[in-house]
Design a protein around this motif. Structure first.
Motif, mmCIF file in Angstrom:
data_model
loop_
_atom_site.group_PDB
_atom_site.id
_atom_site.type_symbol
_atom_site.label_atom_id
_atom_site.label_comp_id
_atom_site.label_asym_id
_atom_site.label_seq_id
_atom_site.Cartn_x
_atom_site.Cartn_y
_atom_site.Cartn_z
ATOM 1 N N VAL A 379 -8.025 -53.520 -131.897
ATOM 2 C CA VAL A 379 -6.851 -52.863 -132.477
ATOM 3 C C VAL A 379 -5.607 -53.525 -131.898
ATOM 4 O O VAL A 379 -5.508 -53.700 -130.679
ATOM 5 C CB VAL A 379 -6.856 -51.350 -132.148
ATOM 6 C CG1 VAL A 379 -5.576 -50.684 -132.647
ATOM 7 C CG2 VAL A 379 -8.090 -50.676 -132.738
ATOM 8 N N VAL A 380 -4.693 -53.930 -132.785
ATOM 9 C CA VAL A 380 -3.475 -54.616 -132.329
ATOM 10 C C VAL A 380 -2.255 -53.787 -132.739
ATOM 11 O O VAL A 380 -2.102 -53.448 -133.919
ATOM 12 C CB VAL A 380 -3.373 -56.030 -132.951
ATOM 13 C CG1 VAL A 380 -2.124 -56.746 -132.438
ATOM 14 C CG2 VAL A 380 -4.620 -56.846 -132.637
ATOM 15 N N MET A 381 -1.441 -53.450 -131.773
ATOM 16 C CA MET A 381 -0.253 -52.617 -132.040
ATOM 17 C C MET A 381 0.992 -53.493 -132.188
ATOM 18 O O MET A 381 1.238 -54.387 -131.376
ATOM 19 C CB MET A 381 -0.060 -51.643 -130.872
ATOM 20 C CG MET A 381 1.181 -50.800 -130.962
ATOM 21 S SD MET A 381 1.196 -49.683 -132.394
ATOM 22 C CE MET A 381 0.204 -48.312 -131.777
ATOM 23 N N LEU A 382 1.782 -53.216 -133.238
ATOM 24 C CA LEU A 382 3.060 -53.892 -133.451
ATOM 25 C C LEU A 382 4.105 -52.809 -133.622
ATOM 26 O O LEU A 382 3.868 -51.847 -134.371
ATOM 27 C CB LEU A 382 3.038 -54.745 -134.722
ATOM 28 C CG LEU A 382 2.051 -55.913 -134.876
ATOM 29 C CD1 LEU A 382 2.107 -56.838 -133.674
ATOM 30 C CD2 LEU A 382 0.655 -55.476 -135.200
ATOM 31 N N GLU A 387 10.367 -48.937 -125.093
ATOM 32 C CA GLU A 387 10.031 -48.284 -123.816
ATOM 33 C C GLU A 387 8.698 -48.801 -123.282
ATOM 34 O O GLU A 387 7.660 -48.683 -123.949
ATOM 35 C CB GLU A 387 9.946 -46.771 -124.028
ATOM 36 C CG GLU A 387 11.316 -46.138 -124.099
ATOM 37 C CD GLU A 387 11.251 -44.641 -124.363
ATOM 38 O OE1 GLU A 387 10.199 -44.018 -124.099
ATOM 39 O OE2 GLU A 387 12.257 -44.111 -124.849
ATOM 40 N N SER A 388 8.752 -49.308 -122.040
ATOM 41 C CA SER A 388 7.537 -49.945 -121.507
ATOM 42 C C SER A 388 6.430 -48.920 -121.228
ATOM 43 O O SER A 388 5.243 -49.249 -121.307
ATOM 44 C CB SER A 388 7.863 -50.753 -120.247
ATOM 45 O OG SER A 388 8.474 -49.904 -119.312
ATOM 46 N N ASP A 392 2.560 -49.310 -122.129
ATOM 47 C CA ASP A 392 1.495 -49.186 -121.121
ATOM 48 C C ASP A 392 0.402 -48.248 -121.630
ATOM 49 O O ASP A 392 -0.789 -48.505 -121.443
ATOM 50 C CB ASP A 392 2.068 -48.636 -119.794
ATOM 51 C CG ASP A 392 2.960 -49.665 -119.111
ATOM 52 O OD1 ASP A 392 2.890 -50.858 -119.496
ATOM 53 O OD2 ASP A 392 3.740 -49.275 -118.208
ATOM 54 N N SER A 393 0.847 -47.150 -122.280
ATOM 55 C CA SER A 393 -0.152 -46.190 -122.765
ATOM 56 C C SER A 393 -1.021 -46.810 -123.868
ATOM 57 O O SER A 393 -2.199 -46.474 -124.013
ATOM 58 C CB SER A 393 0.524 -44.907 -123.258
ATOM 59 O OG SER A 393 1.217 -45.161 -124.468
ATOM 60 N N ILE A 394 -0.445 -47.712 -124.618
ATOM 61 C CA ILE A 394 -1.201 -48.399 -125.687
ATOM 62 C C ILE A 394 -2.241 -49.330 -125.070
ATOM 63 O O ILE A 394 -3.420 -49.337 -125.462
ATOM 64 C CB ILE A 394 -0.223 -49.199 -126.594
ATOM 65 C CG1 ILE A 394 0.712 -48.254 -127.352
ATOM 66 C CG2 ILE A 394 -0.966 -50.126 -127.555
ATOM 67 C CD1 ILE A 394 0.021 -47.231 -128.228
ATOM 68 N N ARG A 395 -1.820 -50.093 -124.081
ATOM 69 C CA ARG A 395 -2.760 -51.028 -123.442
ATOM 70 C C ARG A 395 -3.827 -50.278 -122.670
ATOM 71 O O ARG A 395 -4.970 -50.735 -122.560
ATOM 72 C CB ARG A 395 -1.998 -52.008 -122.540
ATOM 73 C CG ARG A 395 -1.107 -52.955 -123.362
ATOM 74 C CD ARG A 395 -0.632 -54.172 -122.573
ATOM 75 N NE ARG A 395 0.053 -55.117 -123.446
ATOM 76 C CZ ARG A 395 1.365 -55.134 -123.685
ATOM 77 N NH1 ARG A 395 2.161 -54.240 -123.113
ATOM 78 N NH2 ARG A 395 1.900 -56.034 -124.495
ATOM 79 N N ALA A 401 -1.526 -56.042 -127.842
ATOM 80 C CA ALA A 401 -0.163 -56.166 -128.389
ATOM 81 C C ALA A 401 0.384 -57.522 -127.973
ATOM 82 O O ALA A 401 0.117 -57.982 -126.861
ATOM 83 C CB ALA A 401 0.734 -55.050 -127.860
ATOM 84 N N PRO A 402 1.149 -58.153 -128.876
ATOM 85 C CA PRO A 402 1.765 -59.417 -128.462
ATOM 86 C C PRO A 402 2.831 -59.126 -127.408
ATOM 87 O O PRO A 402 3.531 -58.123 -127.520
ATOM 88 C CB PRO A 402 2.408 -59.948 -129.749
ATOM 89 C CG PRO A 402 2.537 -58.764 -130.645
ATOM 90 C CD PRO A 402 1.519 -57.757 -130.242
#
Ligand SMILES: Nc1nc2c(ncn2[C@@H]2O[C@H](COP(=O)(O)OP(=O)(O)OP(=O)(O)O)[C@@H](O)[C@H]2O)c(=O)[nH]1
Ligand SMILES: [Mg+2]
Length: 469
Positions: A379-382, A387-388, A392-395, A401-402
């Protein structure tokens, strides 16, 4: 039922229909003809056998018919290289059409799509400008349409040359030229009395004298909530009698105060975003002819696609000699106008949670497994989120994510490239979860569907249960 005259036995038996019953004059004619034909055949055979062996079997294997159509020469619709004045480069036997952009990038892509679709309807060569940086900072500069999309491929697919302004006119210090154009904007909305602002003067040195379009251009004349016009209503202004019937005194151009009727050689309109064949905001509909006949053929240039592929490879740790695995992309609009629509609610309340995304991911995995036998695991988020903590919560849940900061994207390629690369990544997976109301999501989703036979799902937002279904 048979025709009586043909089925009658008396007629079939009559001498007129019996070739064997020849008169002596006709018999002589037949004998002479046969003799002449025999002599000719013998001579031809003698010639062939003396000059080359008779071919009894075909020499070449049977090949599929060749496509002899030469590649479309886009520049053939111009007299030559860019000239100081655009008029000096237009052919007398060809008609042209142009218009301008004035919104966010994806809206501008759709506007150029509408312009080119209108060009196909009116058999005019479209001339398009660059993308201008409305939302990414003026210092980003312009990016050429042809640096983003493969304009030769597009021209081939639609069977019509598509030109860029810099190919027509020398734009280094553009000579100011007067031209008359139609204003669609003055006809379709009531909030502004002026034509839609264009960057034609700055970019192309065009000093435009506008003629306001007739009020019937608006799909629902006078209705303040919908500024759409139909493609064919606009097109009709280029033909008789709608043209003559709609001509009213033109407005003076900005620099020279020129008063000109709409140009017939290069037709021009101030703004074509709000245009549809049938339904307002039609790109949302599968029937959208602008998408089906034109905008779906806006393919990324090889350069842009391979830059984005590089990001994907590094992100997913895929070596150069291995294919990038099918993945699901998420486009999350979380800033600017979308934050404003949250009406002061905090982002966690307003925008989709990871659990909400997870449910959509599973739906896409299920559909691609059933329909295509593919089970995408990455899954790749764009997103436009800055907000970092959120990233962070996505990773933390294992999504990718790029990282445009670590990759130094802006310094390497320029300010346009974070959004361009993200757009390519959004449209190169087997699934896309988009943000309801985002045109960037919408076009990416259409690309996933039509280019990769993939799955597009938009997520609803505004409250924690907005996407419940
Ligand atoms: N890098 C990056 N920027 C984004 C992303 N989504 C939105 N943006 C930025 O946010 C801006 C969105 O504003 P607009 O330019 O109005 O976007 P749009 O292309 O018209 O699309 P929508 O507003 O989503 O309908 C874009 O131009 C980008 O600068 C994304 O996924 N990645
Ligand atoms: Mg926008």
């Amino acid at each position: 039922m048979l025709d009586d005259s043909l089925s009658s036995s008396s007629q079939l038996d009559s001498p007129r229909f019996t070739p064997l019953r020849l008169t002596s004059r006709r018999r002589r004619l037949v004998v002479t003809s046969a003799a002449v034909l025999s002599v000719i055949s013998i001579l031809v055979l003698a010639y062939l056998s003396s000059s080359r062996p008779l071919l009894l079997v075909p020499q070449d294997p049977i090949l599929p018919p060749k496509d002899d159509t030469p590649p479309l020469d886009r520049k053939s619709v111009l007299l030559g290289p860019p000239t100081g004045r655009f008029r000096d480069n237009l052919r007398n036997d060809t008609k042209y059409i142009t218009s301008w952009i004035s919104a966010g990038w994806t809206n501008d892509v759709m506007t150029y799509g509408n312009l080119i679709y209108l060009a196909t309807l009116t058999e005019r060569v479209p001339i398009i400008g660059p993308f201008t940086p409305s939302h990414i900072g003026g210092d980003a500069g312009n990016v050429l349409f042809g640096d983003v999309f493969d304009i030769d491929y597009l021209s081939e697919k639609i069977g019509m040359p598509v030109l860029e302004w810099h190919e027509v006119k020398n734009l280094s210090t553009p000579e100011i030229e007067d031209i008359g154009c139609w204003s669609v904007w003055q006809a379709v909305q009531v909030r502004e009395s002026t034509p839609r602002g264009t960057n034609a003067l700055n970019l192309q040195g065009l000093d435009i004298s506008f003629t306001a379009g007739p009020k019937w251009l608006q799909k629902i004349p006078g209705y303040e909530h919908d500024p759409h016009a139909h493609f064919w209503s606009i097109a009709s202004l280029l033909y008789s009698p709608a043209r003559e019937e709609s001509l009213i005194p033109p407005q003076p151009s900005e620099v020279h105060g020129a008063l000109l009727p709409p140009d017939e050689h290069l037709a021009c309109f101030d703004y074509l975003y709000y245009v549809c064949a049938h339904t307002s905001f039609e790109y949302q509909q599968d029937m959208s002819p602008a998408w089906r006949f034109v905008t779906q053929h806006f393919r990324w240039t090889n350069r842009l696609q391979s830059i984005a592929d590089g990001y994907l490879r590094r992100m997913l740790s895929v070596p150069d000699d291995e294919p990038i695995p099918p993945y699901i992309a998420i486009h999350a609009r979380r800033a600017r106008d979308f934050l404003v629509y949250c009406n002061g609610q905090n982002k966690e309340y307003c925008f989709p949670s990871i659990a909400t995304y997870q449910r959509r991911i599973e739906e896409i995995q299920e559909e691609t497994r059933e329909r295509l036998g593919i089970f995408p695991q990455h899954v790749v988020m764009l997103s436009d989120e800055e907000e970092s903590d959120w990233w962070d919560s996505i990773r933390a849940v294992g999504w990718y994510a790029p990282d445009h900061v670590a990759e130094d994207t802006v310094n390497k390629y320029g300010k346009w490239y974070p959004v361009l690369i993200d757009a390519v990544i959004q449209s190169s997976g087997i699934g896309l979860i988009g943000m309801d109301g985002s045109t960037m999501s919408l076009l990416a989703g259409r690309r996933v569907q039509d280019w990769h036979n993939g799955v597009f799902k938009n997520i609803k937002w505004g409250s924690p249960d907005a996407d419940d279904h």
